[in-house]
Design an enzyme around this catalytic site. Structure first.
Site, short mmCIF file in Angstrom:
data_model
loop_
_atom_site.label_atom_id
_atom_site.label_comp_id
_atom_site.label_asym_id
_atom_site.label_seq_id
_atom_site.Cartn_x
_atom_site.Cartn_y
_atom_site.Cartn_z
N GLU A 1 0.81 -0.97 0.23
CA GLU A 1 0.04 0.09 -0.08
C GLU A 1 1.29 1.29 -0.27
O GLU A 1 0.78 1.96 -0.78
CB GLU A 1 -0.89 0.04 1.16
CG GLU A 1 -1.68 1.57 1.03
CD GLU A 1 -2.46 1.40 0.07
OE1 GLU A 1 -2.94 3.16 -0.11
OE2 GLU A 1 -2.67 0.64 -0.77
N HIS B 1 -18.39 -10.17 -17.06
CA HIS B 1 -17.53 -10.03 -17.43
C HIS B 1 -17.03 -11.63 -18.65
O HIS B 1 -15.90 -10.99 -19.10
CB HIS B 1 -16.50 -10.32 -16.59
CG HIS B 1 -14.67 -9.40 -16.70
ND1 HIS B 1 -14.59 -9.04 -16.67
CD2 HIS B 1 -14.17 -10.87 -16.45
CE1 HIS B 1 -14.01 -8.88 -16.84
NE2 HIS B 1 -13.00 -9.85 -16.62
N HIS C 1 2.54 1.88 -3.30
CA HIS C 1 1.30 1.64 -4.10
C HIS C 1 1.43 3.49 -4.14
O HIS C 1 1.72 4.82 -5.22
CB HIS C 1 0.08 1.56 -3.83
CG HIS C 1 -1.04 1.81 -4.66
ND1 HIS C 1 -0.84 1.55 -6.36
CD2 HIS C 1 -1.84 2.37 -4.97
CE1 HIS C 1 -1.52 1.85 -7.09
NE2 HIS C 1 -2.85 3.05 -5.90
#
Length: 296
Positions: free
Chosen positions: A25, A183, A28
């Site tokens: 995180e 999808h 990122h």
């Protein structure tokens, strides 16, 4: 949510406690910061060095988009992953990526050169650029559905592949199952559109490397993406195939966009060359006697 506060971690720029989740995180966010700085640098550089106004505005739009992307990321953290903002964050990220690919093409030396028109446009048929543009839009829509499925934790709502609970159509219904099945249906549509686009490109521009290479690359990426999609389901969403599936999807989108823009650039040159030849054919030749029509 390994770092539940934003933009800092409990008031600190660098977290005190590290774990696998915190590393990813915080990494990122660090990469997002570098991308923002690079995009601002690019926008300023393009604004000072680029003569084409529309390219300058595209670079400014890229910086504006990366700011929006950062704000969406912060809201996603602060509100604990709300579906709307999480999907919007994914959509904006892909749109920013596409815009950067476009700017890279627009500012490349090859784009500045007038392309050699290898052939005339086929009468009565849509240009390859139009077909590739539609394919790009279909791929982007498929990525949005994938983001929705991912953030709804619906990736394994249909746990088998290629069938759905052993059937072509799921025998039961729920919102996660519907998103998952949409999808999969989208993957069929994307496959058909990519194959159609590649076939048209190779048939009409097989001697044009700038179009042939991305077309062939699309075939490779499409096959890889289908395999990764199957591996994601069969591995119960293991990290490597799942992450690779997202990354290759972005590569398919970028390649479709590059093919669209290159085809548009080339086909515009074909149309311009045709218009110039028509104008020259209609123009009177030097030294030719003028014709005078005499009314009765």
């Amino acid at each position: 949510m390994a770092v539940p506060s934003w933009p800092l971690d409990a008031g600190r720029l660098v977290p005190q406690q590290w774990g696998a989740g915190v590393l990813f995180e915080w990494g990122h966010r660090a990469i997002a910061g570098m991308v923002s700085i690079l995009t601002l640098t690019l926008a300023l550089w393009v604004w000072m060095a680029e003569r084409r106004a529309w390219v300058r505005y595209a670079a400014l739009a890229a910086f504006g988009m990366v700011v929006v992307q950062a704000v969406l990321g912060g809201i996603t953290v602060l509100l604990n992953l709300p579906l709307t903002f999480a999907v919007a964050h994914a959509m904006t990220g892909q749109a920013f990526f596409c815009l950067m690919v476009a700017i890279a093409l627009f500012t490349s030396p090859a784009w500045a050169m007038t392309p050699v028109a290898p052939t005339a446009l086929t009468p009565g048929r849509a240009p390859v650029a139009s077909l590739a543009g539609v394919t790009t839009g279909v791929v982007y829509l498929q990525i949005i559905i994938g983001a929705l499925m991912r953030h709804m934790h619906a990736g394994l709502a249909i746990p088998d592949f290629p069938l759905a609970f052993g059937h072509l159509v799921p025998p039961m219904f729920s919102v996660p199952i519907a998103i998952n099945f949409a999808h999969r249906c989208g993957a069929v549509v994307v496959t058909a559109m990519v194959l159609w686009t590649v076939a048209r490109t190779l048939r009409e521009y097989r001697d044009e490397p700038s179009l042939r290479r991305p077309a062939l690359g699309l075939l490779v990426l499409l096959a890889l993406q289908i395999g990764l999609g199957a591996a994601t389901v069969l591995s119960r969403r293991a990290v490597v195939p799942t992450t690779s599936h997202v990354a290759v999807g972005a590569a398919v989108l970028a390649t479709c966009l590059a093919l669209s823009l290159r085809a548009w650039h080339l086909e515009r040159a074909v149309r311009d060359a045709g218009g110039s030849e028509s104008a020259r054919a209609r123009a009177p030749r030097l030294g030719a006697p003028a014709r005078h029509e005499v009314g009765a």
